[in-house]
Design a protein around this motif. Structure first.
Motif, mmCIF file in Angstrom:
data_model
loop_
_atom_site.group_PDB
_atom_site.id
_atom_site.type_symbol
_atom_site.label_atom_id
_atom_site.label_comp_id
_atom_site.label_asym_id
_atom_site.label_seq_id
_atom_site.Cartn_x
_atom_site.Cartn_y
_atom_site.Cartn_z
ATOM 1 N N VAL A 254 32.195 -10.443 0.230
ATOM 2 C CA VAL A 254 30.896 -9.868 0.954
ATOM 3 C C VAL A 254 29.726 -10.441 -0.067
ATOM 4 N N ILE A 255 29.127 -11.281 0.342
ATOM 5 C CA ILE A 255 27.745 -12.641 -0.186
ATOM 6 C C ILE A 255 26.813 -11.383 0.491
ATOM 7 N N ALA A 256 25.970 -11.512 -0.675
ATOM 8 C CA ALA A 256 24.459 -10.568 -0.442
ATOM 9 C C ALA A 256 23.363 -12.254 -0.743
ATOM 10 N N LEU A 257 22.972 -12.474 0.300
ATOM 11 C CA LEU A 257 21.855 -13.714 0.430
ATOM 12 C C LEU A 257 21.077 -14.010 -0.124
ATOM 13 N N LYS A 258 19.764 -13.985 -1.168
ATOM 14 C CA LYS A 258 18.472 -13.420 -1.133
ATOM 15 C C LYS A 258 17.343 -14.823 -0.970
ATOM 16 N N ALA A 259 16.648 -14.613 0.252
ATOM 17 C CA ALA A 259 15.721 -15.268 0.114
ATOM 18 C C ALA A 259 13.887 -15.489 0.201
ATOM 19 N N ALA A 260 13.004 -15.736 0.094
ATOM 20 C CA ALA A 260 11.824 -14.988 -0.060
ATOM 21 C C ALA A 260 11.313 -15.131 1.386
ATOM 22 N N HIS A 261 11.461 -16.126 2.468
ATOM 23 C CA HIS A 261 11.127 -16.875 3.682
ATOM 24 C C HIS A 261 12.259 -16.304 4.312
ATOM 25 N N VAL A 262 12.572 -15.097 5.639
ATOM 26 C CA VAL A 262 13.907 -15.805 6.416
ATOM 27 C C VAL A 262 12.949 -16.500 7.895
ATOM 28 N N VAL A 263 13.460 -17.477 8.613
ATOM 29 C CA VAL A 263 13.046 -18.075 10.455
ATOM 30 C C VAL A 263 13.971 -16.341 10.703
ATOM 31 N N ASP A 264 13.443 -15.573 11.477
ATOM 32 C CA ASP A 264 13.629 -14.624 13.283
ATOM 33 C C ASP A 264 13.215 -15.603 14.131
ATOM 34 N N ALA A 265 13.986 -16.487 14.160
ATOM 35 C CA ALA A 265 14.319 -16.928 15.370
ATOM 36 C C ALA A 265 13.777 -16.388 16.353
ATOM 37 N N ARG A 266 14.734 -15.874 16.926
ATOM 38 C CA ARG A 266 14.841 -14.710 18.553
ATOM 39 C C ARG A 266 13.338 -14.186 18.318
ATOM 40 N N ALA A 267 12.258 -13.107 17.699
ATOM 41 C CA ALA A 267 10.860 -12.927 17.696
ATOM 42 C C ALA A 267 10.541 -14.231 17.790
ATOM 43 N N GLY A 268 10.393 -14.635 16.907
ATOM 44 C CA GLY A 268 9.508 -15.974 16.360
ATOM 45 C C GLY A 268 8.368 -15.780 15.153
ATOM 46 N N ARG A 269 9.178 -15.817 14.153
ATOM 47 C CA ARG A 269 8.538 -14.753 13.123
ATOM 48 C C ARG A 269 9.312 -15.163 11.730
ATOM 49 N N ARG B 23 10.428 -11.676 2.009
ATOM 50 C CA ARG B 23 11.759 -11.014 0.202
ATOM 51 C C ARG B 23 13.075 -10.005 1.695
ATOM 52 N N GLN B 24 13.943 -11.133 2.359
ATOM 53 C CA GLN B 24 15.055 -10.254 2.754
ATOM 54 C C GLN B 24 16.014 -10.946 2.024
ATOM 55 N N THR B 25 16.983 -10.179 2.261
ATOM 56 C CA THR B 25 18.177 -10.130 1.901
ATOM 57 C C THR B 25 19.351 -10.073 3.446
ATOM 58 N N VAL B 26 20.155 -10.871 3.289
ATOM 59 C CA VAL B 26 21.530 -10.889 4.378
ATOM 60 C C VAL B 26 22.187 -10.917 3.265
ATOM 61 N N LEU B 27 23.085 -9.270 3.634
ATOM 62 C CA LEU B 27 24.649 -8.990 3.675
ATOM 63 C C LEU B 27 25.594 -10.000 4.685
ATOM 64 N N ILE B 28 26.244 -10.400 4.246
ATOM 65 C CA ILE B 28 27.488 -11.093 4.702
ATOM 66 C C ILE B 28 28.782 -10.604 4.957
ATOM 67 N N SER B 29 29.628 -10.188 5.182
ATOM 68 C CA SER B 29 31.071 -10.070 5.105
ATOM 69 C C SER B 29 31.863 -10.751 5.894
ATOM 70 N N VAL C 232 22.758 -3.867 -2.482
ATOM 71 C CA VAL C 232 23.425 -4.722 -3.161
ATOM 72 C C VAL C 232 24.659 -3.600 -3.227
ATOM 73 N N PRO C 233 26.149 -4.146 -1.623
ATOM 74 C CA PRO C 233 26.712 -3.479 -2.489
ATOM 75 C C PRO C 233 27.807 -3.786 -3.883
ATOM 76 N N PRO C 234 28.193 -2.843 -4.710
ATOM 77 C CA PRO C 234 29.526 -3.157 -5.822
ATOM 78 C C PRO C 234 29.859 -4.763 -5.470
ATOM 79 N N GLY C 235 30.430 -5.206 -6.802
ATOM 80 C CA GLY C 235 31.140 -6.271 -6.057
ATOM 81 C C GLY C 235 30.990 -7.500 -5.811
#
Ligand code: ARG
Length: 434
Positions: free
Chosen positions: A29-44, A48-54, A69-72
């Motif tokens: 599990v990875i928590a990816l934090k970024a100041a900006h995230v491009v929401d390509a579908r909505a075009g915006r 300050r977003q976090t993307v959780l990856i499993s 952010v899940p433990p571990g």
């Protein structure tokens, strides 16, 4: 007897199965934090977003203040960077190289071509293109490359491949450089309705995900004209419906006005190049919802460096016939609302330079966000992967890139991708906070 044995052995068998499945590691599990995230579908752009990856998928996206952010979990903080979906180039030739164009191509074996592809696959992935649609290669070297990447043997983007492109005798997809006594035809040559149907089946049999064919002449072929149609409308219709029957999408190389119209009316999924598109062509693409995949950076490289790369005078002359017109046609099509997917023809120019095209798309009619969409949500839709790529959404592959700066105001920052992740695996990270 056998039945009794089976009954006696059953608990052991079950235990063995359980054991063989035993140390099943829980997905990383990875928590990816970024100041900006491009929401390509909505075009915006979201801040300050976090993307959780499993494992290899995105599980969750949301404001960092709300996503726990899940433990571990491994936390990767990208600081002020902008995170985007991994880019998609829907027109590449990974096994091709500009140095191997023209007469030099005749000395390149299929195994050598495959190795060139292995080199270019890595370069392309590191440039931020996590998926490519590869539309044309010899000897199924593209199928081999795709399979090696999928097996984890080589770094590279996800690939959808076409195998040898279909074309008429003597056309852009044939090989016209050799004298008649060599009696050589490119593998994708098929003339007439039964032959094109058989060739589609054969190409699928040997591993093609998508079918590519040459509807018009081209720039990098001897003795034909980009503006002239090659397949007849009846052949195109047979080819396309056969491919669709086998659940394969179809990409048509089409520079010429009539070829664009006829391929579109025959139901093709994308027009590649589209250089001489006119109003009737634009109307046809709009009516059918066909994508335009126009390699509008190419002209600069071909005319600027082609000579030193060994491109023939004929190629350069033909390039002058289509290059600038292609850009003007692209502008008209873009403004008319034709669906646009990003595709570069990388291989004609050096791999890894794919993102140079974004600036041209903006110069010729798209907003920066539309240019980004062409290489994410739109390209994913074109290739039939809207369910797995092209957006940062739960359930999609964890294919992500990051850049410094704001690509929605300056697309050239996409030429310097500093973070690449494919399927939840880090490919490169030049942003990690020290
Ligand atoms: N593969 C294409 C062809 O040979 C390249 C065209 C490049 N030129 C351009 N202006 N897009 O026809």
């Amino acid at each position: 007897m056998i039945r009794i044995l089976r009954l006696i052995l059953l608990p052991y068998l079950l235990a063995a199965v359980a054991l063989s499945q035993e140390p099943k590691p829980s997905p990383t599990v990875i928590a990816l934090k970024a100041a900006h995230v491009v929401d390509a579908r909505a075009g915006r752009v979201l801040d300050r977003q976090t993307v959780l990856i499993s494992g290899d998928r995105i599980e969750k996206v949301g404001p960092s203040l709300e996503v726990a952010v899940p433990p571990g979990a491994t936390v990767i903080d990208l600081g002020p960077a902008t995170l985007l979906p991994g880019l998609i180039d829907s027109h590449t030739h990974l096994t091709g190289d500009p140095r191997n164009a023209g007469y030099r191509s005749l000395g390149i074996s299929v195994p050598r071509e495959a190795l060139t592809g292995a080199k270019n696959a890595r370069v392309t992935l590191e440039a931020g293109f996590t998926t490519v649609r590869n539309v044309g290669a010899s000897g199924y070297s593209d199928v081999a490359l795709r399979d090696a990447i999928n097996a984890g043997e080589l770094p590279g983007p996800r690939m959808l491949v076409s195998g040898p492109p279909l074309g008429i005798t003597g056309g852009h997809c044939d090989e016209n450089l050799l004298a008649p006594e060599f009696n050589y035809h490119a593998e994708g040559v098929a003339d007439g309705i039964p032959a094109v149907m058989a060739k589609v089946r054969e190409t699928v049999k040997y591993g093609a995900d998508v079918i590519k064919f040459c509807a018009s002449g081209g720039v990098f072929s001897k003795g034909d004209l980009p503006g002239a149609e090659q397949y007849s409308p009846a052949e195109m219709a047979a080819l396309i419906s056969e491919a669709h029957r086998l659940d394969r999408k179809v990409a048509a190389h089409a520079h010429g006005t009539q070829a664009i119209i006829d391929a579109t009316n025959a139901g093709v999924d994308s027009i590649e190049h589209g250089s001489l598109i006119d109003d009737a062509g634009i109307a046809a693409l709009k009516q059918h919802g066909t994508y335009l995949v126009a390699d509008i950076y190419n002209d600069d490289f071909i005319l600027g460096m082609g000579k030193q790369y060994g491109f023939t005078d004929e190629m350069l002359e033909k390039e002058r016939m289509v290059g600038q017109q292609q850009r003007e046609g692209f502008r008209k099509a873009a403004l008319a609302g034709v669906k646009i997917a990003f595709g570069t023809d990388a291989g004609v120019y050096p791999h890894g330079w794919n993102a140079k095209q974004f600036a041209y798309m903006v110069k010729y009619g798209l907003s920066p966000m539309q240019a980004i969409q062409s290489a994410t949500v739109n390209a994913a839709d074109l290739i039939g992967w809207a369910d797995r790529a092209g957006a940062i959404e739960p359930g999609k592959f964890a294919d992500l890139i990051a850049v410094q700066g704001d690509p929605t105001t300056d697309v050239t920052v996409l030429e310097h991708v500093q973070f690449v992740m494919k399927a939840g695996q880090l490919v490169k990270n030049e942003l990690a906070k020290k």
